[in-house]
Design a protein around this motif. Structure first.
Motif, short mmCIF file in Angstrom:
data_model
loop_
_atom_site.label_atom_id
_atom_site.label_comp_id
_atom_site.label_asym_id
_atom_site.label_seq_id
_atom_site.Cartn_x
_atom_site.Cartn_y
_atom_site.Cartn_z
N PRO A 798 2.44 -36.41 32.54
CA PRO A 798 3.81 -35.97 33.10
C PRO A 798 4.49 -35.87 31.61
O PRO A 798 5.59 -34.75 31.88
N PHE A 799 4.39 -36.22 30.50
CA PHE A 799 5.11 -36.21 29.18
C PHE A 799 4.83 -34.85 28.92
O PHE A 799 5.52 -34.05 28.52
N PHE A 800 3.49 -34.50 28.77
CA PHE A 800 3.14 -33.17 28.37
C PHE A 800 3.64 -31.95 29.40
O PHE A 800 4.27 -30.97 28.82
N ALA A 801 3.75 -32.14 30.45
CA ALA A 801 4.25 -31.21 31.42
C ALA A 801 5.83 -30.88 31.19
O ALA A 801 6.29 -29.92 31.08
N LYS A 802 6.51 -32.29 30.99
CA LYS A 802 7.95 -32.17 30.66
C LYS A 802 8.18 -31.22 29.41
O LYS A 802 9.08 -30.63 29.19
N LEU A 803 7.44 -31.62 28.46
CA LEU A 803 7.54 -31.03 27.04
C LEU A 803 7.29 -29.72 27.19
O LEU A 803 7.99 -28.51 26.65
N MET A 804 6.48 -29.27 27.71
CA MET A 804 5.83 -27.68 27.98
C MET A 804 7.06 -27.03 28.91
O MET A 804 7.44 -25.94 28.43
N GLN A 805 7.77 -27.56 29.90
CA GLN A 805 8.81 -26.90 30.48
C GLN A 805 9.91 -26.67 29.53
O GLN A 805 10.59 -25.58 29.57
N ARG A 806 10.30 -27.75 28.71
CA ARG A 806 11.18 -27.50 27.99
C ARG A 806 11.13 -26.43 26.96
O ARG A 806 12.05 -25.72 26.37
N LEU A 807 9.97 -26.45 26.32
CA LEU A 807 9.56 -25.40 25.17
C LEU A 807 9.38 -23.90 25.65
O LEU A 807 9.84 -22.97 25.25
N GLU A 808 8.98 -23.91 26.97
CA GLU A 808 9.16 -22.52 27.63
C GLU A 808 10.40 -22.01 28.00
O GLU A 808 10.66 -20.83 27.75
N LYS A 809 11.43 -22.94 28.26
CA LYS A 809 12.61 -22.57 28.55
C LYS A 809 13.74 -22.30 27.27
O LYS A 809 14.56 -21.41 27.50
N ASP A 810 13.29 -22.67 26.16
CA ASP A 810 14.08 -22.79 25.11
C ASP A 810 13.52 -21.43 24.17
O ASP A 810 12.71 -21.55 23.54
N GLU A 811 14.39 -20.43 24.13
CA GLU A 811 14.06 -19.35 23.23
C GLU A 811 13.98 -19.41 21.90
O GLU A 811 13.48 -18.67 21.17
N THR A 812 14.78 -20.65 21.43
CA THR A 812 14.87 -20.79 20.06
C THR A 812 13.86 -21.61 19.61
O THR A 812 13.59 -21.71 18.35
N ALA A 813 13.06 -22.21 20.50
CA ALA A 813 11.78 -23.04 19.90
C ALA A 813 10.59 -22.19 19.44
O ALA A 813 10.61 -20.97 20.05
N ASP A 814 10.01 -22.67 18.51
CA ASP A 814 8.67 -22.17 17.92
C ASP A 814 7.46 -22.25 18.51
O ASP A 814 6.62 -22.68 18.20
N TYR A 815 7.62 -21.43 19.90
CA TYR A 815 6.46 -21.82 20.77
C TYR A 815 6.40 -20.67 21.52
O TYR A 815 7.09 -19.99 22.15
N ASP A 816 5.02 -19.83 21.54
CA ASP A 816 4.77 -18.75 22.34
C ASP A 816 3.96 -18.95 23.47
O ASP A 816 2.78 -19.22 23.30
N PHE A 817 4.68 -18.89 24.64
CA PHE A 817 3.72 -19.25 25.80
C PHE A 817 2.97 -17.91 26.16
O PHE A 817 2.17 -18.09 27.39
N THR A 818 3.00 -16.79 25.62
CA THR A 818 2.28 -15.65 25.99
C THR A 818 0.94 -15.31 25.38
O THR A 818 0.13 -14.77 25.69
N LYS A 819 0.72 -16.39 24.40
CA LYS A 819 -0.40 -16.44 23.73
C LYS A 819 -1.86 -16.93 24.69
O LYS A 819 -1.56 -17.60 25.70
#
Length: 879
Positions: A798-819
């Motif tokens: 569940p920690f992984f899922a919660k982290l992914m949810q946060r990163l995908e919602k935050d446009e300022t995060a250096d994370y690309d969910f389209t890769k």
């Protein structure tokens, strides 16, 4: 005849008579004046050659400068320091600071050359001729700097005179070596503003929660007012005194035309706001666990030959003002810490409910054998005793009762200072024969230490040692069992609460909190982006990213990858869920007995499992079958080595990190979160391993590079078998899993659980990020008692899922969910189309989504085989 009266001398005659006397007085006055001037000049010359700073020391004054740790975006994460001091230049300085300083401390600062003779004459006249109590100081800013840098506090009156003369000489030298602006900056950077604030930058941050360049004029006035006497004008302890001192500063600024009278009238009415006062510690700020582990790595790097100073000594992060640039992403770190609190607070609440009415410190599992339960009781008592003895409370009592006698005994045994467990051994040896001999035979102690123990037994100080030890134990029991008011950790806004509890219960309470270790790594670069080493660094300093725990089923993908890579086995290959035996004379396993490990519940379905399904359900039978086909552990250990795990590392007990035994296929190895996360970067990076790195470079205080990191990557898997493994790991994580709904990232993963639900793991990967997570207790008995709560799918995933949810919602995060994961071009040469099999058994086997898992009686998603504890290899082989 009457005598005549002598005639009185005329004024001219008197003047003529006294003239030689006057001339003599004037002569001697000139002589004395000349001697005085010559004496002072000679004294200056003599002092200039005695104990004064050299030109080199003037150019490089000694300061303890804090080293700063920078995040990937340039943000300061924290500091290491003896003194929290970060220098600022004059150009960076707030103009309010400069104006207030000159107006209050040295009005003629820009006119004199280090010594204000006009001020000295003024003080001499007012204190000498006019007999005024206070005439204001004549010590210039340059003299005050000279005093701070190069002179010590004087003793007698004569010493004070000599010191003042030294300050004058040093001040003149400073004025020749530096500009007025540089001297002012040096003075403000050097000054100790107390409360852990060394220099104007730290003072601004600690007292007002902002940079000094952002100070308001009334805030600058408070800090400048402290320069007269920081203890007396401490704004936290003496607010009324400081408000009056602030008015003095405002008045001086008005007198020197820095502010107008109307401004003065309004400023003096302002309240003094100290609400943002916050005394800094090393643990403040983001990523405290990371910074504490970073310190260890810095020590290793800075002590390496290539990073030493020119004089051969090592840099000191606490005083050399280094700049440490890291790869940590503060946005991602913040999300990771918040996701951790969100998940772990909920999990802990479940844990309290699960154990309601029972005590993990005394619980005896009815399903375990008596011998195992007795061993666990002994372990609990041992760990609790160790935890008590590690506290400051115990150490203070120990010093009071034992320090003196231990010193006396140490003199008799070559300076060896006895530890608590050694005192217990010796006392036991005094009451029972053969204790020391057994310790030697078991190689617990060597012959020299045995000799020292026996010498203590014969010492005239032994009875005193034994008596003091008994008194200490009695005192410890009384102190640790008495309830007292204290703060303890709690999941709330303050992350702590007030309560009344005995110190012993406090230790038990805190050790009943489940912990977490998680690391997020960019698989393409190996850069560590986030690091969560525990639930709260203030109360729990032990880092769980770098600590070894049994990995369970998270190791199985290495076995599958080896079979697919070495033997070209298709993930559609079918293995039946039936007992699998590796015989003692089979392959190159070198077993002493046949090995037939069971599934977690001891049952077998007899059903066919593709490798897809076998990995998804983490069936032990499938993993053992693959290991049996490989015929040796060598290929699996070789792959693990290529993926960054030091498989041949030998621990102090003689065991290898990855044993040469087939039980490794079930995850019977202890590894760190860092090692596992690094290994999984291979799957997310087209078969190329990237060693996790978190330091990009280190610079000295002048910006010269001391260390620059170099990437460490290598191909561990060919692209085709790696692609197959990615597809298999993707099959483990489907969009139907709780908490994963709506996520846009392409992702895969693997859960892991060890025996008795002691360790819960989840290794999650996307094309842009690999996240390894472990959750469990610091003690083996701090665990859930059932599979309903104790598996990795519930503890870590569940920690992984919660982290992914946060990163995908935050446009300022250096994370690309389209890769998306890389797919090799052309035919990969390994069968991936399991359509024929799937027509009979569904997309991943016989169970439909949401149906009960027969192995565990739990919900389908995420349940996995529970792995044996690697601490006892014989038990693993019987499992």
């Amino acid at each position: 005849m009457q005598e005549s009266t002598p005639k009185s001398p005329t004024p001219n005659e008197l003047r003529a008579q006294r003239l030689p006397i006057y001339r003599k007085i004037v002569k001697w006055m000139w002589i004395l004046t000349g001697v005085g001037i010559l004496s002072i000049a000679l004294l200056f010359v003599v002092l200039s050659y005695q104990d004064l700073p050299t030109f080199e020391e003037l150019e490089n004054p000694k300061n303890n400068l804090a080293s700063e740790v920078y995040a990937a975006n340039g943000e300061v994460l924290g500091r290491y320091y003896y003194e929290n001091r970060i220098p600022v230049t004059f150009d960076e300085m707030s103009p309010y600071i400069e104006q207030a300083l000159v107006a209050t401390e040295d009005e003629r600062y820009y006119q004199h050359s280090g010594i204000d003779f006009e001020g000295l004459i003024r003080v001499a006249i007012k204190t000498g001729l006019l007999q005024q109590r206070s005439a204001g100081g004549a010590s210039t800013i340059t003299q005050q700097l000279a005093k701070m840098l190069f002179t010590e506090k004087p003793g007698s009156g004569m010493e004070r005179v000599v010191q003042k003369l030294k300050e004058w000489i040093i001040a003149l030298k400073l004025e020749r070596s530096y500009t007025k602006q540089e001297i002012m900056a040096m003075y403000l950077n050097k000054f100790n503003f107390i409360n852990g604030a060394y220099g104007i930058k730290a003072a601004s941050e600690i007292y007002f929660g902002k940079g000094q360049d952002s100070l308001k004029i009334e805030e600058a006035a408070v800090l400048v007012g402290m320069l007269k006497n920081p203890a007396l004008f401490n704004p936290i302890r003496r607010p009324d005194t400081v408000r009056h001192r602030r008015m003095v500063v405002f008045n001086q600024m008005m007198k020197n035309d820095f502010i107008k009278e109307t401004e003065y009238d309004s400023l003096r009415q302002l309240p003094m706001d100290m609400s943002r006062f916050n005394r800094k510690t090393h643990a403040d700020g983001l990523a405290p666990y990371f910074r504490m582990e970073l310190r260890k790595e810095l020590f290793r790097i800075l002590n390496s030959k290539e990073c030493l100073k020119s004089d051969g000594t090592a840099y000191n992060i606490f005083k050399d003002g280094l700049k440490i640039y890291t790869t940590l992403d503060p946005v991602m770190q913040k999300h990771a810490e918040e996701a951790m609190v969100e998940h772990m607070s909920k999990l802990q609440k479940t844990f309290w409910k699960h154990w309601k009415g029972k005590d993990p410190w005394t619980y005896r599992d009815p399903l375990k054998e008596k011998a195992e339960l007795d061993a666990e009781d002994i372990a609990r008592k041992r760990n609790l005793k160790r935890a008590v003895r590690e506290t400051d409370r115990y150490q203070n009592l120990r010093a009071k009762f034992l320090d003196e006698i231990i010193e006396k005994v140490a003199d008799e045994i070559n300076g060896h200072k006895l530890k608590d467990h050694e005192i217990e051994r010796i006392i036991q040896a005094s009451e029972k024969d053969g204790v020391i001999a057994r310790l030697v035979s078991r190689k617990t102690i060597d012959a020299n230490l045995a000799k020292a123990y026996r010498k203590v037994l014969k010492s005239p100080n032994f009875n005193k040692l034994k008596g003091q030890w008994a008194l200490l134990q009695e005192k410890v029991r009384g102190v640790f069992e008495a309830p007292v008011a204290m703060k303890v950790f709690a999941y709330n806004d303050q992350m702590e609460k007030d309560t009344i509890m005995s110190p012993l219960d406090s230790i038990k309470y805190h050790r009943m909190f489940l912990q977490i270790g998680s690391m997020a790594v960019d698989p393409l670069t190996g850069y560590v982006k986030a690091w969560v080493g525990g639930i709260n660094h203030k109360y729990f300093q032990y880092d769980h990213v770098t600590s070894e725990r049994q990995v369970g089923s998270t190791f199985k993908p290495f076995v599958y990858a080896t079979a697919i890579s070495e033997q070209g086995i298709s993930p559609c290959y079918v293995v039946y869920d039936l007992p699998q035996t590796i015989h003692k004379d089979e392959g190159n396993f070198q077993l002493l007995d046949d090995w037939t490990p069971a599934n977690a519940n001891g049952k077998y379905t007899g059903e066919p499992y593709t490798l897809f399904k076998g990995l998804q359900w983490s069936k032990n039978t499938v993993s053992v079958y693959l290991m049996k086909q490989l015929g040796d552990t060598k290929a699996v250990r070789s792959l693990a080595s290529g993926m960054g795990i030091d498989v041949d590392y030998k621990r102090s007990n003689g065991t290898l990190k990855i044993p040469k035994q087939p039980s490794i296929c079930l995850g019977a190895s202890d590894l760190t979160v860092m090692e596992m996360t690094g290994a999984y970067t291979t799957f997310a990076n087209n078969g190329y391993y990237n060693k996790p790195t978190f330091i990009s470079r280190i610079e000295d205080k002048n910006g010269n590079k001391i260390y620059v990191s170099a990437a460490e990557d290598r191909q561990a898997l060919n692209p085709s078998p790696n692609f197959v493994m990615v597809q298999m790991l993707k099959s483990v994580v489907s969009q139907g899993l709780p908490g994963f709904g709506g996520l846009k990232s392409e992702m895969g993963g693997k859960t892991g659980t060890t025996n008795d639900y002691v360790d819960g793991w989840f290794m999650g990967l996307t094309p842009d990020l690999v996240v390894g997570t472990w959750v469990g207790g610091d003690d083996r008995w701090i665990r859930f008692r059932s599979i309903q709560y104790g598996i990795g799918a519930k503890m870590a995933r569940p920690f992984f899922a919660k982290l992914m949810q946060r990163l995908e919602k935050d446009e300022t995060a250096d994370y690309d969910f389209t890769k998306r994961f890389y797919r090799p071009t052309g035919d990969i040469g390994i069968e991936l189309d399991c359509e024929v099999y799937n027509q009979d058994h569904g997309p991943f086997g016989a169970f439909e989504e949401g149906e009960e898992n027969e192995d565990f009686g739990g919900p389908r998603w995420g349940d996995e085989e529970v792995q044996p504890d690697s601490t006892n290899q014989e038990e693993n082989e019987e499992f």
